[in-house]
Design a protein around this motif. Sequence first.
Motif, PDB file in Angstrom:
ATOM      1  N   LEU A 235      -3.129   5.966   0.316  1.00  0.00           N
ATOM      2  CA  LEU A 235      -3.982   6.550   0.840  1.00  0.00           C
ATOM      3  C   LEU A 235      -3.117   7.443   1.057  1.00  0.00           C
ATOM      4  O   LEU A 235      -2.406   7.824   1.668  1.00  0.00           O
ATOM      5  N   ILE A 236      -4.383   8.255   1.568  1.00  0.00           N
ATOM      6  CA  ILE A 236      -3.557  10.176   1.092  1.00  0.00           C
ATOM      7  C   ILE A 236      -4.171  10.515   2.879  1.00  0.00           C
ATOM      8  O   ILE A 236      -5.263  10.397   3.623  1.00  0.00           O
ATOM      9  N   LEU A 237      -3.443  10.183   3.758  1.00  0.00           N
ATOM     10  CA  LEU A 237      -3.414  11.095   5.260  1.00  0.00           C
ATOM     11  C   LEU A 237      -3.183  12.890   4.741  1.00  0.00           C
ATOM     12  O   LEU A 237      -2.008  12.924   4.606  1.00  0.00           O
ATOM     13  N   THR A 238      -4.744  13.985   5.554  1.00  0.00           N
ATOM     14  CA  THR A 238      -3.846  14.526   6.212  1.00  0.00           C
ATOM     15  C   THR A 238      -4.023  15.535   6.973  1.00  0.00           C
ATOM     16  O   THR A 238      -4.969  14.809   7.952  1.00  0.00           O
ATOM     17  N   THR A 239      -3.894  16.468   7.370  1.00  0.00           N
ATOM     18  CA  THR A 239      -3.105  17.203   8.794  1.00  0.00           C
ATOM     19  C   THR A 239      -3.953  18.166   8.452  1.00  0.00           C
ATOM     20  O   THR A 239      -3.246  18.846   7.476  1.00  0.00           O
ATOM     21  N   GLY A 240      -4.903  19.415   9.217  1.00  0.00           N
ATOM     22  CA  GLY A 240      -4.606  21.189   9.096  1.00  0.00           C
ATOM     23  C   GLY A 240      -6.245  21.586   7.889  1.00  0.00           C
ATOM     24  O   GLY A 240      -6.533  20.440   7.217  1.00  0.00           O
ATOM     25  N   GLY A 241      -6.537  22.628   7.894  1.00  0.00           N
ATOM     26  CA  GLY A 241      -6.659  22.572   7.280  1.00  0.00           C
ATOM     27  C   GLY A 241      -8.451  22.683   7.416  1.00  0.00           C
ATOM     28  O   GLY A 241      -9.842  22.690   6.470  1.00  0.00           O
ATOM     29  N   LEU A 242      -9.530  22.527   8.305  1.00  0.00           N
ATOM     30  CA  LEU A 242     -10.701  21.862   8.098  1.00  0.00           C
ATOM     31  C   LEU A 242     -11.453  22.840   9.400  1.00  0.00           C
ATOM     32  O   LEU A 242     -12.500  22.565   9.851  1.00  0.00           O
ATOM     33  N   GLY A 243     -10.892  24.166   9.946  1.00  0.00           N
ATOM     34  CA  GLY A 243     -11.234  25.045  10.606  1.00  0.00           C
ATOM     35  C   GLY A 243     -12.407  25.611   9.733  1.00  0.00           C
ATOM     36  O   GLY A 243     -12.350  25.212   9.041  1.00  0.00           O
TER      37      GLY A 243
ATOM     38  N   MET B 257       0.933  -1.228  -0.027  1.00  0.00           N
ATOM     39  CA  MET B 257      -0.190   0.300  -0.397  1.00  0.00           C
ATOM     40  C   MET B 257       0.682   1.369   0.180  1.00  0.00           C
ATOM     41  O   MET B 257       1.847   1.291   0.729  1.00  0.00           O
ATOM     42  N   ARG B 258       0.887   1.803  -0.656  1.00  0.00           N
ATOM     43  CA  ARG B 258       1.764   3.769  -1.327  1.00  0.00           C
ATOM     44  C   ARG B 258       0.612   4.602   0.082  1.00  0.00           C
ATOM     45  O   ARG B 258      -0.440   5.094  -0.702  1.00  0.00           O
ATOM     46  N   ILE B 259       1.032   4.664   0.979  1.00  0.00           N
ATOM     47  CA  ILE B 259       0.380   6.141   1.506  1.00  0.00           C
ATOM     48  C   ILE B 259       1.460   7.448   2.001  1.00  0.00           C
ATOM     49  O   ILE B 259       2.623   7.888   1.658  1.00  0.00           O
ATOM     50  N   GLU B 260       0.484   8.459   1.229  1.00  0.00           N
ATOM     51  CA  GLU B 260       0.608   9.912   1.155  1.00  0.00           C
ATOM     52  C   GLU B 260       0.129  10.197   2.028  1.00  0.00           C
ATOM     53  O   GLU B 260      -0.356  10.146   2.536  1.00  0.00           O
ATOM     54  N   CYS B 261       1.138  11.325   3.054  1.00  0.00           N
ATOM     55  CA  CYS B 261       1.018  11.796   3.931  1.00  0.00           C
ATOM     56  C   CYS B 261       1.091  13.875   3.657  1.00  0.00           C
ATOM     57  O   CYS B 261       1.736  13.895   3.449  1.00  0.00           O
ATOM     58  N   ILE B 262      -0.046  14.408   3.858  1.00  0.00           N
ATOM     59  CA  ILE B 262       0.387  16.101   3.341  1.00  0.00           C
ATOM     60  C   ILE B 262      -0.075  16.968   4.209  1.00  0.00           C
ATOM     61  O   ILE B 262      -1.106  16.747   5.426  1.00  0.00           O
ATOM     62  N   ALA B 263       1.001  17.660   5.094  1.00  0.00           N
ATOM     63  CA  ALA B 263       0.637  18.653   6.270  1.00  0.00           C
ATOM     64  C   ALA B 263       0.360  19.886   5.905  1.00  0.00           C
ATOM     65  O   ALA B 263       1.103  20.246   4.680  1.00  0.00           O
ATOM     66  N   ILE B 264      -0.575  20.504   6.265  1.00  0.00           N
ATOM     67  CA  ILE B 264      -1.394  21.807   5.685  1.00  0.00           C
ATOM     68  C   ILE B 264      -1.422  22.631   6.588  1.00  0.00           C
ATOM     69  O   ILE B 264      -1.459  22.909   7.475  1.00  0.00           O
TER      70      ILE B 264
ATOM     71  N   ARG C 245      -8.254   5.933  -0.668  1.00  0.00           N
ATOM     72  CA  ARG C 245      -8.635   5.996   0.638  1.00  0.00           C
ATOM     73  C   ARG C 245      -7.817   7.425   1.185  1.00  0.00           C
ATOM     74  O   ARG C 245      -6.650   7.419   0.503  1.00  0.00           O
ATOM     75  N   ILE C 246      -8.993   8.366   1.248  1.00  0.00           N
ATOM     76  CA  ILE C 246      -8.672   9.875   1.787  1.00  0.00           C
ATOM     77  C   ILE C 246      -8.679   9.648   3.631  1.00  0.00           C
ATOM     78  O   ILE C 246     -10.291   9.411   3.433  1.00  0.00           O
ATOM     79  N   VAL C 247      -8.476  10.868   3.822  1.00  0.00           N
ATOM     80  CA  VAL C 247      -8.474  10.573   5.695  1.00  0.00           C
ATOM     81  C   VAL C 247      -8.034  11.904   6.111  1.00  0.00           C
ATOM     82  O   VAL C 247      -6.717  11.931   5.986  1.00  0.00           O
ATOM     83  N   MET C 248      -8.700  13.054   6.293  1.00  0.00           N
ATOM     84  CA  MET C 248      -8.438  14.242   6.586  1.00  0.00           C
ATOM     85  C   MET C 248      -8.614  14.170   8.092  1.00  0.00           C
ATOM     86  O   MET C 248      -9.484  14.421   8.986  1.00  0.00           O
ATOM     87  N   MET C 249      -7.854  14.826   8.563  1.00  0.00           N
ATOM     88  CA  MET C 249      -7.802  14.947  10.629  1.00  0.00           C
ATOM     89  C   MET C 249      -7.304  16.347  10.750  1.00  0.00           C
ATOM     90  O   MET C 249      -6.636  17.055   9.529  1.00  0.00           O
ATOM     91  N   PRO C 250      -7.469  16.838  11.601  1.00  0.00           N
ATOM     92  CA  PRO C 250      -7.309  18.366  12.143  1.00  0.00           C
ATOM     93  C   PRO C 250      -5.886  18.778  12.404  1.00  0.00           C
ATOM     94  O   PRO C 250      -5.226  17.375  12.588  1.00  0.00           O
ATOM     95  N   GLY C 251      -5.544  19.670  12.064  1.00  0.00           N
ATOM     96  CA  GLY C 251      -3.523  19.711  12.502  1.00  0.00           C
ATOM     97  C   GLY C 251      -3.487  19.785  13.873  1.00  0.00           C
ATOM     98  O   GLY C 251      -2.244  20.189  14.316  1.00  0.00           O
ATOM     99  N   VAL C 252      -4.453  20.036  15.007  1.00  0.00           N
ATOM    100  CA  VAL C 252      -4.067  20.228  16.431  1.00  0.00           C
ATOM    101  C   VAL C 252      -3.895  19.125  17.157  1.00  0.00           C
ATOM    102  O   VAL C 252      -4.658  18.380  16.549  1.00  0.00           O
ATOM    103  N   PRO C 253      -2.488  18.696  17.421  1.00  0.00           N
ATOM    104  CA  PRO C 253      -2.106  17.232  17.234  1.00  0.00           C
ATOM    105  C   PRO C 253      -2.072  16.090  18.220  1.00  0.00           C
ATOM    106  O   PRO C 253      -3.317  15.232  18.577  1.00  0.00           O
ATOM    107  N   ARG C 254      -3.529  17.303  19.937  1.00  0.00           N
ATOM    108  CA  ARG C 254      -4.403  16.459  19.863  1.00  0.00           C
ATOM    109  C   ARG C 254      -5.555  15.876  19.191  1.00  0.00           C
ATOM    110  O   ARG C 254      -5.934  14.814  20.066  1.00  0.00           O
TER     111      ARG C 254
END
Length: 408
Positions: free
Chosen positions: A62-70, A1-8, A149-158
């Motif tokens: 699988l694309i994981l993103t963090t940030g940009g959901l506020g 599985m090729r997994i990519e992380c995008i920090a925004i 699969r795309i997974v978008m998550m908040p950028g706030v670590p907790r």
Amino acid sequence: MRIECIAIGTELLTTRRLDTNSVWLGERLASLGLAFHRKTAVGDSHEDLAALFREALTRSDLILTTGGLGPTFDDFTKECFAEVLGVELREDAQSREDMLAFYAARKRVPPESNFKQALLPVGAEALRNPVGTAPGVWWQDPKGHPGVRIVMMPGVPREMKRMWEEQVEPRLRALAGAPTHTLRMVVAGVPESALDERIREVRQRHGDLDWTILASLTQVELLARGADPAALEAARADFLPVLGEDLVGLGAGNLEDAVLEDLKARGETLALAESMTGGLLAARLTAIAGASEAFLGGATVYSPRAKMDLLGLPPDLLAREGTVSEATSRALAEAVRARLGATWGLGLTGNAGPGTEGKAALGAVFIALAGPDGTIAKALTLPGDRADVQLRAAASALDLLRRALRNG
């Protein structure tokens, strides 16, 4: 599985904030037998984000993103993905209810702009956020991209960590291969290059494991990863005699953790007298829960007057030897040990720069350790800028104590 992380986030492209989310996610993926094939940080540019999303959809499963959901003007991760994939955004009723409940519990009314967080791309599923207002997104088989699969998550670590642990990781376990185990060995007092040369033969003997060496200003970490716990145990057994007394410890923890654990095991205590490190060593120790069982306290005696008034150093000693000298470091260690009734006293003095201090050269450091059998001292010349010298000096002092505890 090729997994990519995008920090925004534009802040991740400056010196103000580091992308710690992707590091944490990488560790969690490793426990599932998965790994990133690419990590990217991108600013809050709609054009850049859209271009990156188009590329990611063609190369990753699988694309994981963090940030940009506020709720603010520079949060448009969902909007950008929806635009790239040609789908609409619609309000998710559960996300709106969660947001209202979040504000009601705090006796506040959400601004109208906050409800943009409840918008969800058609075909996607909301990931609930129990500690914030921005829900995440789980998007399987988005339009035109089956198997992605795309997974978008908040950028706030907790918020990101809680969402990952409770909602994302359980879904990925079914996709993961064999779990990966890690052997972590922490070493101090040895440069990275010298350590690499020393361990080369034994590391090559265990070439079936995935090896990494990570060096910082205070220690070196050796990491071995593999699916077979027996292979890691064999490597551990072979490395112990090679690393010898330079081995700080295995598994989680660092130099300060090891020192505190050794002190506790012996029922002994420590007091500090810091000059050029300005309380840095005390801060490293007190950052660890339970440090008070072994660390009694200390004094930041930065000026000559503080050395005299707080610890009683004789004025003629400072006039004769200078504030940066072996004699002064010995006097500091012995004085703080006596004043606090500690088993051990550490004294540090030196010149961290940028200029010279009396006769002391830039980077000159003197560390003394006073203990039950007398006082020992160590003179060092440390490289780097002011912060580097201070950090290296604090680590060297801890390592001097660690070796004394284990050899005593």
